[in-house]
Design a protein around this motif. Structure first.
Motif, PDB file in Angstrom:
ATOM      1  N   SER A 191      -3.832   0.665   8.252  1.00  0.00           N
ATOM      2  CA  SER A 191      -3.369   1.051   6.925  1.00  0.00           C
ATOM      3  C   SER A 191      -1.856   1.217   6.995  1.00  0.00           C
ATOM      4  N   GLY A 192      -1.135   0.245   6.427  1.00  0.00           N
ATOM      5  CA  GLY A 192       0.322   0.255   6.553  1.00  0.00           C
ATOM      6  C   GLY A 192       0.709  -0.020   7.994  1.00  0.00           C
ATOM      7  N   GLU A 193       1.406   0.932   8.622  1.00  0.00           N
ATOM      8  CA  GLU A 193       1.795   0.796  10.029  1.00  0.00           C
ATOM      9  C   GLU A 193       0.890   1.601  10.956  1.00  0.00           C
TER      10      GLU A 193
END
Length: 463
Positions: A444-446
């Motif tokens: 999720s994202g980074e």
């Protein structure tokens, strides 16, 4: 008309009736409050007595680790004793607190779960070499028990935690530097010392202490993973790693910390009921409860203890090395029920003080899964060194390379293992959602979202 009514209203006879009615109402309200107080107190005490008969203890003294001789106590070593022997902000305290402080970007500390090597870090390793050598020698002491004022409950001061994490980070940085130079023996020793440093917190029954313990493990996993994925460790070094990983039980630490959290909450209730000053940031809430504090407190104390004792603690199965995530989800449902109940403000303390244990359980389980996988991977590497390739099945590791293969924390099916076409292996837990998602993290994202997706051992280095 109004004048006549007003004169009637303020007449002595009517005023007397009004005040008598108000007095009767107050008396009835007091009787109702007293009745509720007795009922809630009786309910709490009866429930508590039932569990005490089963051997459960609810006082803060029952969770305090026993004292140990100073010469066997790591907490009394040269670098950590000043944190408790001197007043906060005194020169000696500050020197001990900042002894191992080093400024590094958090992204440099560990990214092994994503299959990434640590970035090369330039730091003054020579400045810390002497201290790390002394610290390694201090770690030979068999026990650790810091002189914490447990009777202070939530107000207990824990100045050693940040210092321990800083020192563990130095061991991790030193090990990374040594490994990059081909000094596998030095890297191996530094990594084990970093892990052993974190394990000094294993009997400290605070949630925050167990979280720092986990953070130290995560930091020191990095060098172990890098040496494993590059086939740099010897069979003897792998054996030492394996034995160390297998000796660490985060579920036991979690169980003890939750029990201590519950008992410190009871200590807080007792302190407030006796007019103590331990409001711990809840001053505004307490001041709003002056009219019916006893009824309010007994009801909330019962709910907190019931949820932690009957729902959360049974979900931690230390003997079978299992974590029942459904119990933590059930706790969330119980909290929602309290929020949606009639007059939910009467459960305000319970809703405020019940910790976010689902997130804590997620943190503990993902790190315990990494420990279990690390032990299996060490056995796999030892098998490869002896046989020339990885085994087709994990069962081939027993009993020569591992006595008992750790299973999945969340079910009885075991970890997923297979040999890949390039002769590497895939090893993963189906994770917190208990669903096989093909052996992939959910990104999720980074960041990795450990509540979703699988928990694989990153065998390949990410590009």
């Amino acid at each position: 008309m109004f004048t006549r009514f007003f004169k009637w209203l303020i007449s002595g006879r009517i005023q007397k009736r009004i005040w008598v009615s108000i007095g009767i109402f107050i008396l009835l309200a007091a009787l109702v409050a007293q009745s509720l107080k007795r009922a809630e107190r009786s309910g709490w005490e009866n429930w508590k007595a039932k569990w005490e008969a089963k051997g459960e203890k609810f006082d803060i003294a029952s969770v305090v680790p026993p004292k140990v001789p100073d010469h066997q106590n790591f907490a009394k070593s040269q670098f950590f004793a000043p944190l408790f022997d001197h007043d906060a902000d005194s020169p000696k305290f500050n020197e001990a607190r900042d002894r191992f402080d080093i400024k590094t970007a958090s992204s440099l500390r560990y990214a092994w779960r994503k299959g990434k090597h640590r970035d090369f870090v330039v730091w003054e390793s020579a400045f810390y070499e002497s201290d790390l050598a002394k610290l390694a020698d201090d770690l030979k002491r068999p026990h650790c028990r810091f002189n914490i004022r447990y009777e202070d409950g939530f107000a207990a001061v824990l100045p050693h935690l940040s210092t321990m994490k800083n020192a563990a980070t130095l061991f991790a940085l030193s090990s990374a530097q040594r490994l990059s130079k081909g000094d596998t023996t030095g890297a191996w020793q530094d990594t084990l010392n970093g892990i052993r440093l974190g394990e000094q917190l294993r009997t400290e029954p605070f949630l925050i202490s167990q979280l720092v313990r986990i953070a130290i493990l995560e930091i020191n996993f990095q060098t172990y993973w890098e040496g494993q994925v590059n086939h740099q460790w010897s069979a003897e070094q792998l054996t030492a790693f394996q034995e160390t990983f297998q000796s660490i039980d985060l579920l036991a630490g979690m169980e003890s910390a939750i029990r201590a959290e519950r008992n410190m909450i009871n200590h807080w209730f007792t302190s407030v009921a006796q007019g103590g000053t331990q409001t711990q940031g809840f001053d505004e809430l307490i001041s709003s409860l002056d009219f019916f504090p006893a009824f309010f407190f007994y009801s909330n104390q019962y709910q907190i203890n019931r949820i932690l004792t009957e729902i959360i603690l049974p979900g931690i199965d230390v003997s079978n090395h299992r974590l029942n995530v459904h119990q933590f989800k059930k706790m969330e449902e119980e909290i929602l029920d309290l929020k949606s109940s009639f007059l939910p403000f009467r459960h305000a303390i319970a809703l405020l003080m019940l910790p976010g244990l689902d997130k804590y359980a997620l943190k503990v389980s993902q790190t315990q899964a990494a420990l279990d996988q690390s032990a299996i991977v060490a056995a796999l590497e030892r098998y490869r060194l002896a046989e020339g390739s990885y085994p087709e099945k994990l069962a081939a590791l027993r009993p020569k390379f591992i006595a008992k293969i750790p299973g999945d924390l969340f079910h009885d099916q075991g970890l997923v293992y297979r040999i890949n076409e390039d002769n590497s292996f895939t090893l993963y837990s189906t994770g917190y959602n208990e669903t096989d998602d093909g052996g992939e993290f959910f990104i999720s994202g980074e960041s990795i979202d450990f509540a979703k997706g699988d928990w694989p051992w990153p065998q390949k280095v990410a590009e």
